[in-house]
Design a protein around this motif. Sequence first.
Motif, PDB file in Angstrom:
ATOM      1  N   ASP A  18       0.868  -1.183   0.000  1.00 11.05           N
ATOM      2  CA  ASP A  18       0.000   0.000   0.000  1.00 11.05           C
ATOM      3  C   ASP A  18       0.909   1.240   0.000  1.00 11.05           C
ATOM      4  O   ASP A  18       1.225   1.796   1.048  1.00 11.05           O
ATOM      5  N   ILE A  19       1.334   1.614  -1.205  1.00  7.79           N
ATOM      6  CA  ILE A  19       2.278   2.739  -1.346  1.00  7.79           C
ATOM      7  C   ILE A  19       1.513   4.054  -1.261  1.00  7.79           C
ATOM      8  O   ILE A  19       0.557   4.284  -2.009  1.00  7.79           O
ATOM      9  N   PHE A  29       5.157   3.353   2.465  1.00  6.78           N
ATOM     10  CA  PHE A  29       4.068   2.366   2.333  1.00  6.78           C
ATOM     11  C   PHE A  29       3.665   1.877   3.719  1.00  6.78           C
ATOM     12  O   PHE A  29       4.428   1.983   4.690  1.00  6.78           O
TER      13      PHE A  29
END
Length: 118
Positions: A18-19, A29
């Motif tokens: 999840d950048i 992230f």
Amino acid sequence: MAQETIFSKIIRREIPADILYQDDLVTAFRDVNPQAPTHILIIPNRIIPTVNDVTEEDEPALGRLFTVAAKLAADEGIDENGYRLIVNCNRDGGQEVYHLHMHLLGGRRLGPMLVRRD
Ligand code: 5GP
């Protein structure tokens, strides 16, 4: 050449993460195993294994870690209540991934900085 870790694959987007932010110097992230409601890792794109390996050349990227930490803390809405930034180094510091990273932790009262285990 420093040894690659899983974080290099995240930077190159070869494995899912999840950048939240990426530029020419750093990537941020969400930690896969969060220790607080907000737990984000901010890392230099260049592999620096530990703080012991930091050189003057790294100063722009290391400065950027703080700029991005402040931005993400505001984005997460934790800037006013506060948060903690941690960089672990080697075994006694509890470092598990040998690609220097800053932890941004917040969203609850984090308690005392260190828990004595001895
Ligand atoms: P250290 O103990 O080295 O300071 O922290 C390493 C952190 O990286 C840990 O909090 C761990 O949960 C996180 N981490 C390890 N592997 C991955 C991964 O593949 N993806 C993400 N998002 N975080 C990871």
